[in-house]
Scaffold this motif. Sequence first.
Motif, short mmCIF file in Angstrom:
data_model
loop_
_atom_site.label_atom_id
_atom_site.label_comp_id
_atom_site.label_asym_id
_atom_site.label_seq_id
_atom_site.Cartn_x
_atom_site.Cartn_y
_atom_site.Cartn_z
N LEU A 9 0.83 -1.20 0.00
CA LEU A 9 0.00 0.00 0.00
C LEU A 9 0.86 1.25 0.00
O LEU A 9 0.62 2.20 -0.76
CB LEU A 9 -0.91 -0.02 1.23
N ALA A 55 -5.07 0.07 7.15
CA ALA A 55 -4.18 -0.37 6.07
C ALA A 55 -4.19 -1.88 5.86
O ALA A 55 -4.02 -2.35 4.73
CB ALA A 55 -2.75 0.11 6.37
N TYR A 109 -8.73 1.96 -1.14
CA TYR A 109 -7.54 2.54 -1.77
C TYR A 109 -7.90 3.77 -2.59
O TYR A 109 -7.20 4.80 -2.53
CB TYR A 109 -6.84 1.51 -2.66
#
Length: 257
Positions: free
Chosen positions: A15, A194, A202
């Motif tokens: 991420l 996360a 996202y």
Amino acid sequence: MKVLWITAHPEPRSLNGSLHREGVGCLKEEGHEVRTSDLYAMRFNPVVTPGDFSHTEDTRLIVGHAGEEAVRGGTLAPDITAEHEKLSWADTLIVQFPLWWYGMPAILKGWFDRVFVGGFAFGVRDAQGRQLRYGEGALAGKRAMVIVSAGAREASLGPRGINGELNDLLFPLQHGTLWYAGIDVLPPLLVHGADRMDAAGYAFHANVLRSRLKDLPYADPLPFRHQNGGDYDDDLVLRPGLDPHLTGNAAHYRVES
């Protein structure tokens, strides 16, 4: 702007890696210049050693003094000098990392240990001999924003959250490192949840990141108090008449009347 983006995550497909690429692309689209320090990709050495300062082993190593001497003499290790060149070039810093055990990954902490040396990031004095720090100093005039990812829920990093308020967790970095060196610090960006993020999550965080980056030149910094602005006494303790009900980290923010 001239932006130095410092990132610390071991997996480029993470991420953090995706948001790093998203953010760099956004800044370039907006016409800004960007340089990066991807610490894991660089295999940056986070460990302070005598070799950082060309220090000989026949005398005791005093790190702060050795750093100042090496800056003056041009004898710092080449990897430190390379980071100094980037920092001197930049007017804006992005510091991005995952929150691990309530702090920075070790490689990023080591970057600050080795790069923010005396004579470069601190140790500057005015004509009266006062230390120029906490809002003044060699890096004054630059701006910084911290981007931090956490597996926790957003609310749990709020004022009453079990994990502690985000600005309190980041106080050592934002106030004790960046502001200490004179850098104005913008409010941080939290990427929460996360570990459970899906495509919609996202997209949300990427849009927030783009918005924050577009606003970067205009955003107001956190209202930290200046060391030499009259708020502190000679022992660097907040004067008793200033917000006497505040203690701890909160006392070091100016309260707007």
